[in-house]
Design a protein around this motif. Structure first.
Motif, short mmCIF file in Angstrom:
data_model
loop_
_atom_site.label_atom_id
_atom_site.label_comp_id
_atom_site.label_asym_id
_atom_site.label_seq_id
_atom_site.Cartn_x
_atom_site.Cartn_y
_atom_site.Cartn_z
N ASP A 172 0.87 -1.16 -0.21
CA ASP A 172 -0.06 -0.02 0.08
C ASP A 172 0.81 1.23 0.11
O ASP A 172 0.66 2.28 -0.91
CB ASP A 172 -0.95 -0.09 1.15
CG ASP A 172 -0.53 -0.46 2.54
OD1 ASP A 172 0.89 -0.46 2.50
OD2 ASP A 172 -1.07 -0.18 3.51
N SER A 173 1.86 1.21 0.89
CA SER A 173 2.75 2.39 0.92
C SER A 173 3.53 2.74 -0.65
O SER A 173 3.64 4.15 -0.73
CB SER A 173 3.65 2.44 2.02
OG SER A 173 4.53 1.28 1.83
N GLU A 174 3.81 1.59 -1.09
CA GLU A 174 4.52 1.91 -2.34
C GLU A 174 3.53 2.15 -3.53
O GLU A 174 3.97 3.10 -4.53
CB GLU A 174 5.21 0.51 -2.89
CG GLU A 174 6.50 0.27 -2.04
CD GLU A 174 6.70 -1.13 -1.65
OE1 GLU A 174 7.76 -1.48 -0.85
OE2 GLU A 174 6.18 -2.09 -2.35
N LEU A 175 2.28 1.69 -3.61
CA LEU A 175 1.12 2.30 -4.41
C LEU A 175 1.03 3.89 -4.31
O LEU A 175 0.91 4.71 -5.09
CB LEU A 175 -0.10 1.58 -4.21
CG LEU A 175 -1.11 1.60 -5.11
CD1 LEU A 175 -0.71 1.07 -6.61
CD2 LEU A 175 -2.30 0.77 -4.81
N ARG A 176 1.14 4.33 -2.89
CA ARG A 176 0.93 5.80 -2.71
C ARG A 176 2.14 6.49 -3.19
O ARG A 176 2.13 7.36 -3.95
CB ARG A 176 0.91 5.98 -1.33
CG ARG A 176 -0.62 5.66 -0.47
CD ARG A 176 -0.67 6.15 0.80
NE ARG A 176 -2.07 5.49 1.45
CZ ARG A 176 -1.91 4.46 2.10
NH1 ARG A 176 -0.85 3.78 2.41
NH2 ARG A 176 -3.31 4.21 2.43
N GLN A 177 3.38 6.04 -3.00
CA GLN A 177 4.66 6.38 -3.53
C GLN A 177 4.66 6.56 -4.96
O GLN A 177 4.97 7.66 -5.32
CB GLN A 177 5.67 5.72 -2.89
CG GLN A 177 7.27 6.20 -3.00
CD GLN A 177 8.31 5.28 -2.74
OE1 GLN A 177 8.07 4.20 -2.38
NE2 GLN A 177 9.60 5.61 -3.05
#
Ligand code: AMP
Length: 311
Positions: A172-177
């Motif tokens: 999830d954090s990488e999708l946001r990044q």
């Protein structure tokens, strides 16, 4: 339908609050292949160094994984990763990454690896993912995973690789990044516009969410009392998810099928974290997976019980 996977084949040194292990068999492609091998034939593509032994290869052989496209590079060193987890097992610190034989590696796939109809581009340099993708132009289902390192170091190449896939599986954090969007749902919708039809956002111990053009689905992680080492959980999830889809190749890629695939990925990942490295998956059985999928279904269903609500 057989599955070809390219990605790191590694030695991992891992510290968690529950212990420490040095140079265990690991790597995204390895965790993926062991999980997917419960569903379909898996062919692993990638290089290893002279330090990679028969013992490591035997782990894959015992699960029936086709290792004939694992290339041993004379004088080379196997990919190495060192990581450390604190009490919050959802976040980890990478202490060392050594690409070793992956630096300058040019994949030459055998005829059988090129004939697979399903392809998983596990986490590795996006250039390499694209080189492998180009060798399977007619694959019917292609999924890709990546991580913050490649989003930072090779963003353009990664975006091109994603555009050539049917499915993106990312933390999830990488999708946001990757998208610069704070809402996970908005981030997933943005990537759907780049080409893929299916986005899976992995949320560590909170589970995973699925977004398609007209659907949304979410599952919690399987509740466990003891988690020992989360390394490889994401790749093991992907192995269960993609493996299930490959095993149902005759069916349309409906939201119903994707939900079932999510349940199998979630069950597989829950076993992976119970022991260090690949240990738990090495002695896992099909009936154990099926039982956990059934339990997960019981945990997550509720009946619609309409009641009049006040204003
Ligand atoms: P996961 O816990 O599923 O995100 O994946 C853990 C695996 O990823 C470990 O076995 C590592 O060997 C591998 N890994 C760590 N960093 C990288 C990287 N930069 N590129 C490819 N694989 C990596």
């Amino acid at each position: 339908m057989a599955i070809t996977v390219v990605g790191s084949i590694a030695f991992d040194s891992v510290t968690t609050p529950f212990g420490e292990r040095q140079r265990m068999l690991g790597g995204a492609a390895v965790h993926f292949a062991l999980a997917a091998s419960f569903f379909e034939e898996v062919r692993v593509v990638g290089p290893v160094g002279e330090d990679f032994g028969e013992t490591e290869l035997d782990v894959m052989r015992h699960r029936g994984v086709d290792i004939s496209d694992i290339e041993r590079i004379p004088g080379g060193r196997t990919f190495f990763w060192r990581g450390k987890y604190g009490w919050d097992l959802n976040s980890r610190e990478t202490l060392d990454t050594q690409l070793g034989v992956f630096e300058g590696f040019q994949p030459k796939l055998s005829e059988s690896s090129r004939a697979s109809e399903v392809l998983f581009l596990a986490n590795i340099q996006p250039d390499l993912q694209r080189e492998v993708r180009a060798q399977l132009p007619d694959a019917r289902f292609v999924a890709l995973d990546s991580m913050n390192l490649w989003i930072e170091a090779a963003r353009d190449s990664l975006m091109k690789a994603i555009a050539q896939c049917h499915c993106l599986i990312l933390n999830d954090s990488e999708l946001r990044q990757l998208t610069g969007k704070a809402s996970l749902f908005a981030a997933a919708r943005e990537v759907l516009g780049w080409g893929p039809r299916v986005i899976v956002a992995k949320q560590g111990e909170y589970g995973a969410a699925l977004v398609t053009a007209d659907g949304f689905f979410s599952l919690p992680a399987f509740p466990l009392e003891s988690v020992v080492d989360p390394t490889g959980a994401g790749d093991t999830f992907a192995g269960g998810f993609v493996g299930y889809i490959a095993a149902h190749s005759g069916e349309a890629l409906s939201d119903e099928l994707l939900r079932q695939a999510m349940a199998h990925g979630t069950a597989l990942a829950s076993f992976n974290v119970e022991e260090f490295g690949t240990q738990r998956i090495e002695h896992l059985s099909g009936p154990e997976i099926a039982a956990r999928v059934r339990q997960l279904r019981e945990f997550t269903q509720f009946s619609a019980a309409p009641m009049p609500l006040g204003n």
